[in-house]
Design an enzyme around this catalytic site. Structure first.
Site, mmCIF file in Angstrom:
data_model
loop_
_atom_site.group_PDB
_atom_site.id
_atom_site.type_symbol
_atom_site.label_atom_id
_atom_site.label_comp_id
_atom_site.label_asym_id
_atom_site.label_seq_id
_atom_site.Cartn_x
_atom_site.Cartn_y
_atom_site.Cartn_z
ATOM 1 N N ASP A 1 35.063 18.823 -19.096
ATOM 2 C CA ASP A 1 36.512 18.729 -19.081
ATOM 3 C C ASP A 1 36.916 18.229 -20.478
ATOM 4 O OD1 ASP A 1 39.200 18.448 -18.077
ATOM 5 O OD2 ASP A 1 38.832 16.293 -18.013
ATOM 6 N N CYS B 1 0.848 -1.188 0.000
ATOM 7 C CA CYS B 1 0.000 0.000 0.000
ATOM 8 C C CYS B 1 0.888 1.246 0.000
ATOM 9 C CB CYS B 1 -0.908 -0.017 1.223
ATOM 10 S SG CYS B 1 -1.698 1.543 1.607
ATOM 11 N N ASP C 1 38.916 16.131 -11.584
ATOM 12 C CA ASP C 1 37.873 17.161 -11.641
ATOM 13 C C ASP C 1 36.887 17.064 -10.489
ATOM 14 O OD1 ASP C 1 38.756 18.229 -14.193
ATOM 15 O OD2 ASP C 1 38.068 16.341 -15.032
ATOM 16 N N ASP D 1 36.247 13.337 -15.345
ATOM 17 C CA ASP D 1 36.631 11.947 -15.128
ATOM 18 C C ASP D 1 36.445 11.505 -13.691
ATOM 19 O OD1 ASP D 1 38.693 13.125 -13.769
ATOM 20 O OD2 ASP D 1 40.269 12.531 -15.174
ATOM 21 N N CYS E 1 0.207 3.584 2.807
ATOM 22 C CA CYS E 1 0.742 3.008 4.046
ATOM 23 C C CYS E 1 2.235 3.293 4.157
ATOM 24 C CB CYS E 1 0.513 1.498 4.094
ATOM 25 S SG CYS E 1 -1.220 1.017 4.069
#
Length: 725
Positions: free
Chosen positions: A407, A17, A608, A604, A20
């Site tokens: 990049d 449910c 970065d 990568d 619920c």
């Protein structure tokens, strides 16, 4: 305090449910000592972080007495298949509904006869029997809800509506509404179960066994039981169970489970393989290099299963909205039932009937069920294509991305460097130039270093490693080292400027490594890095998806950056950047965008990481084998292809469209029937059909995304895939 918290995840196989689930989550948040609670209805899981688990588990069973909680570590219940007990319960419900339907039909056919004969008691017996057969469990659930003091759930509303109909002698409506409510509920549960099962099928890539080579022969074991260094054998047609290095054998591998691409790759001695890949043609002998829990497929499974725990703002809003919507509708129904008759002095029966119609339509199931399934379907679809989205919240962000910053190395370019040209200066020979460069780069892990060492090895050069000491990496600029009695610098233009070394200043269209020896310029090496063939198509596809600004940040020289930017038709580029410069430039781009637009950074996941963390959505390329990418990024692309960024945005946008279609559908239908009910223009029959029909339509619509219906990117993307496949 945070360090003392206990975190646990539970599977809830019998939670059927959606409201619920929302009620359970809200209730557990009120428990003292609880830091975090996430109830994931799509995955049937409960994640809790608290000072102690016992009070949380006690509260969970007070809120849902029949709730089954199984620790996530118990693999025996981690499947979304119906148990024998569940199947028996469904069969029993079906039999009761058939009996109820038979009695209901008898009453419809012979209602007039009962009235002619004055068989009112017999009629009531048939009606009540049919009512109890259809709605016995609804009555029981409503009673449990009332005992807990929570009166605003769908079971209580349905009982009030149908009992009210019985009270005003609308017998057919009372039985019919309960009967069709239960039928609709069963259809809805079946639709949810099917969609959940099809989503779970994405995780079928998990290898079920490993064949370990031992002194006694081949032994079949669970992948979790294999250790690093063990040797396993994988036959044609089998899934590779663990990451490792090929010792013997040649084959073709299907990597679709990890990358979303069915293109086969070669497997031969010395190559690395990953768990989840399928061995197609030859038997392979593999030395295991990672435990199963550290493999790429294990990370993929974990990310897909846990992604919906990070809920989108729309999901949170709907959960909160449902808590206030249902009481508000009940209040409206109460006002309609009693105020107009008191004001107009007309009879109560007609107005009470109108109020009952409103109660029937008030259930928020269409919203509470379909929206989590919509997001889960979007995450599942992305995973199917090798794009791992770490949370529903990032689906919303991806769908609103208007600026993408790349990049350069390894994203728009292959990241595979190759020495193109050597130019010596000031009396140094090319041989000396290569030796000094190789000595300086010998202890470096940078791709440029690998290309220089590879070229030096190809020229049969040899570095005396005993002469190398004082190696120093200069972040974003190059390296310095002592090689015997020589001091060597290898790096970019900015490094030589910083060291005030006069050097060659010609315009380069390739990456360049300058070499200086004892403070004197020795020459330079140009190193080529090719643009990925799909990069241009990726940029065009991004623009087709509504991305208005595409930029590139790189530590490479301006001439190389300009050449790539021109070829790919980027909006801007920034070159000669140190890692800290990338953050500053990214923040500048971020300030220039419109406030509502989102910005993504693609890198990568290692060098970065600061920019990936700073972006609205950080995307790591080539997540296979990159731990840092999986840890840092919000979205991980398992294949080194920028075209996947456009796919991720397309899937996110379609997911958002489907979610909002369901929201609008539910609000419009329910709003119409609340108005029709108040005006006496709708019956309880129409209300129950509208309510359950809306829920079923919303669930069906939510699962559309999983099968790719309506998901498309620009023509450039489509043509690229056509040429590749």
């Amino acid at each position: 305090m945070r360090d003392s918290l206990v975190a646990e995840k539970f599977h809830m196989p019998n939670l059927d449910c959606a409201s619920c689930a929302a009620k359970l989550e809200n209730g557990l948040r009120q428990v003292k000592g609880v830091s975090e609670v996430v109830v994931d209805f799509a995955n049937l899981t409960l994640y809790v972080r608290a000072e102690a688990l016992e009070p949380v588990l006690e509260a969970a069973h007070r809120i849902e007495p029949d709730l089954v909680l199984v620790s996530q570590g118990d693999r025996s219940v981690r499947q979304d298949t119906a148990s024998p007990k569940t199947s028996h319960r469904m069969n029993r419900s079906m039999v009761l509904l058939l009996l109820s339907a038979a009695l209901f039909l008898i009453h419809l056919l012979y209602e007039g006869y009962f009235h002619q004969q004055g068989w009112h008691i017999q009629e009531m017996v048939i009606v009540l029997t049919a009512y109890l057969l259809a709605g016995g469990n609804v009555l029981a659930a409503a009673w449990r809800t009332v005992r807990r003091g929570a009166i605003f759930d769908e079971n209580v509303l349905m009982v009030i509506a149908t009992c009210g109909a019985l009270a005003i002698q609308a017998y057919d409506e009372a039985v019919g509404v309960m009967l069709f409510y239960k039928i609709g509920e069963m259809l809805q549960d079946s639709a949810v179960h099917r969609s959940r099962r099809s989503i779970r099928s994405l995780l079928a890539a998990k290898p079920s066994r490993a064949t370990v080579q031992t002194e006694e022969g081949l032994l079949h074991v669970s992948p979790e039981d294999v250790k690093v260094g063990d040797v396993i054998v994988v036959k044609p047609g089998e899934k590779i169970p663990l990451d490792g290095d090929i010792l013997d054998g040649r084959s073709q591998l299907d990597t679709a489970a990890l990358t979303g691409e069915p293109l086969p790759i070669k497997a031969e001695p010395g190559r690395q393989v990953m768990a989840g890949q399928i061995n197609k043609t030859g038997t392979l002998t593999i030395s295991v290099t990672r435990l199963f829990r550290e493999t790429s497929i294990a990370r993929v499974m974990d990310l897909v299963e846990n992604a919906t725990a990070r809920k989108a703002k729309t999901e949170k809003f709907i959960t909160t909205f449902a808590r206030y919507y249902t009481p508000a509708v009940v209040l409206i129904a109460g006002v309609i039932a009693f105020v107009p008759p008191l004001v107009t002095q007309n009879g109560f029966q007609a107005w009470i009937y109108r109020a009952l119609v409103i109660l029937v339509i008030s259930c928020p199931c269409a919203l509470v069920v379909s929206i989590p399934l919509g997001y889960f379907g979007g995450i599942g679809r992305a995973s199917k294509e090798g794009i791992l989205v770490k949370g529903s919240n990032f689906i919303d962000v991806l769908g609103a991305v208007k600026t993408v910053v790349f990049d350069k190395t390894g994203t728009l370019t292959r990241g595979v460097f190759e020495v193109k040209k050597l130019v010596s200066r000031n009396g140094f020979s090319e041989k000396q130039l290569m030796e000094f460069a190789a000595a300086a780069e010998y202890q470096s892990n940078h791709p440029i270093a690998h290309s220089i060492l590879s070229a030096f090895k190809h020229r049969k050069g040899k570095v005396d490693t005993t002469l190398i000491y004082n190696h120093e990496d200069i972040s974003g600029q190059g390296v310095s080292v002592r090689y015997g009695d020589r001091s060597i610098l290898v790096g970019n233009d900015s490094l030589l400027h910083m060291k005030e070394i006069d050097h060659h200043r010609c315009e380069f269209e390739n990456t360049v490594a300058h070499i200086a020896v004892d403070g004197k310029y020795a020459g330079y090496i140009t190193i080529g890095d090719e643009i990925r063939p799909e990069s241009a198509a990726a940029v065009n596809a991004l623009r087709a998806e509504g991305v208005s600004h595409v930029a590139m940040l790189t530590g490479d020289n301006p001439c190389t950056a300009e050449k790539i930017s021109r070829k790919l038709k980027l909006d801007r580029y920034h070159a000669d950047l140190l890692p800290e410069d990338k953050v500053a430039i990214f923040e500048q781009i971020e300030r220039e965008r419109p406030r509502r637009d989102k910005i993504a950074f693609v890198g990568d996941g290692i060098n970065d990481a600061p920019v990936i963390a700073r972006a609205d959505v950080g995307i790591a390329m080539g997540g296979v084998g990159s731990d840092a990418a999986v840890e840092t990024a919000d979205v991980v692309v398992m294949k080194d292809s920028p075209i996947k960024i456009a796919r991720a945005i397309a899937i996110a946008k379609q997911t958002r469209r489907i979610v909002w279609q369901n929201i609008v559908l539910a609000f419009v239908v329910k709003g119409m029937f609340i108005v029709f009910g108040a005006m006496g223009m709708a019956t309880m029959w129409e209300a129950v059909f509208a309510d359950m029909g809306t829920a079923l339509l919303a669930v069906a619509n939510a699962t559309r995304i999983l099968h790719g219906s309506g998901v498309s990117t620009g023509t450039n993307t489509a043509s690229y895939y056509k040429t590749q496949l």
